[in-house]
Design an enzyme around this catalytic site. Structure first.
Site, PDB file in Angstrom:
ATOM      1  N   SER A 156       0.800  -1.217   0.000  1.00  0.00           N
ATOM      2  CA  SER A 156       0.000   0.000   0.000  1.00  0.00           C
ATOM      3  C   SER A 156       0.837   1.273   0.000  1.00  0.00           C
ATOM      4  CB  SER A 156      -0.938   0.028   1.221  1.00  0.00           C
ATOM      5  OG  SER A 156      -0.210   0.263   2.409  1.00  0.00           O
ATOM      6  N   LYS A 194       1.369   4.090   7.360  1.00  0.00           N
ATOM      7  CA  LYS A 194       0.587   4.943   6.471  1.00  0.00           C
ATOM      8  C   LYS A 194       1.029   6.399   6.616  1.00  0.00           C
ATOM      9  CE  LYS A 194      -2.363   1.947   4.711  1.00  0.00           C
ATOM     10  NZ  LYS A 194      -1.550   0.787   5.093  1.00  0.00           N
TER      11      LYS A 194
END
Length: 235
Positions: A156, A194
């Site tokens: 991701s 993230k």
């Protein structure tokens, strides 16, 4: 490191076995931890077993055995191996004072920092584990404070140059500025790598891959565990 739910389940099993002599049922564990389904209990038990806190006994119903407890509770098991729940252990990750012997430019030695398991760059996985091993990193990669490393699992963050199998170097901190890549602990259970953003009063965890959606959480659901400061890749 145990997450809050893992710690709660371990102590619930331990106390129930002291009182009744047998482990609690999965339904009892689900109700005690206020979980929606027994699948969450299965995941917590697997995590505790992998970390060496409990053992499943074969061919027996409700067959769980508590092997050890976190450090503060270890005496209750008669001297079980001690465990520290801290992500950073002692002075690991601090710069050493002595230079490398025989180095003409007087540069300091490589810094040894602990590798604390895996971090998900994708769907969140179990939170940061206890130390697995150590790695050496260039001293100019870290600057003050305590640091640790995590092995990346998932894709991701590929547009930020972070790939599956990379090792990220993290500076331990509980705060972050918008746009920084952080280790975020969600609901005290799952850790993920993230980009940190704020959306009004909420916190957004933003992927660097268009295949993944940005996830929005209330501010009380996310805890920053560290900030990305470096990356190591093996070819």
């Amino acid at each position: 490191m145990l997450t809050r739910k893992q710690h709660e389940l371990l102590m619930f099993i331990h106390e129930r076995m002291k009182e009744a002599g047998i482990p609690p049922s999965f339904d009892e564990m689900k109700e005690a931890l206020d979980l929606a389904s027994k699948s969450g209990i299965h995941r917590l038990i697997t995590a505790l077993e992998e970390r060496g806190f409990i053992r499943r006994l074969p061919n027996r119903a409700r067959a769980l055995e508590v092997i050890k407890l976190p450090e503060a509770m270890a005496p209750a098991l008669g001297g079980a191996r001690r465990f520290s729940p801290s992500v950073i252990e002692g002075s690991l990750g601090r710069k050493p004072a002595s230079p490398v012997a025989g180095n003409d430019d007087d540069s300091v030695a490589a810094v040894s920092i602990p590798v604390m398991g895996r971090i998900a760059a994708g769907v969140p996985i179990d939170a940061i584990q206890h130390k697995t091993h150590s790695i050496s990193v260039p001293p100019d990669m870290i600057s003050g404070g305590e640091h640790y490393a995590l092995e990346v699992k998932g894709d991701s963050m590929i547009e930020a140059g972070i790939f599956d199998g990379d090792t990220v170097i993290i500076r331990s901190t509980s705060t972050a500025n918008p746009g920084e890549i952080v280790v975020a602990l969600v609901d005290d259970e799952e850790a993920t790598l993230k980009r940190f953003r704020r959306k009004g009063a909420s916190i957004a965890l933003e992927a660097a891959n268009p295949a993944y959606e940005t996830r929005i959480f209330g501010p009380d659901r996310v805890k920053v565990q560290g900030r990305l400061v470096g990356l190591i890749r093996r070819y």
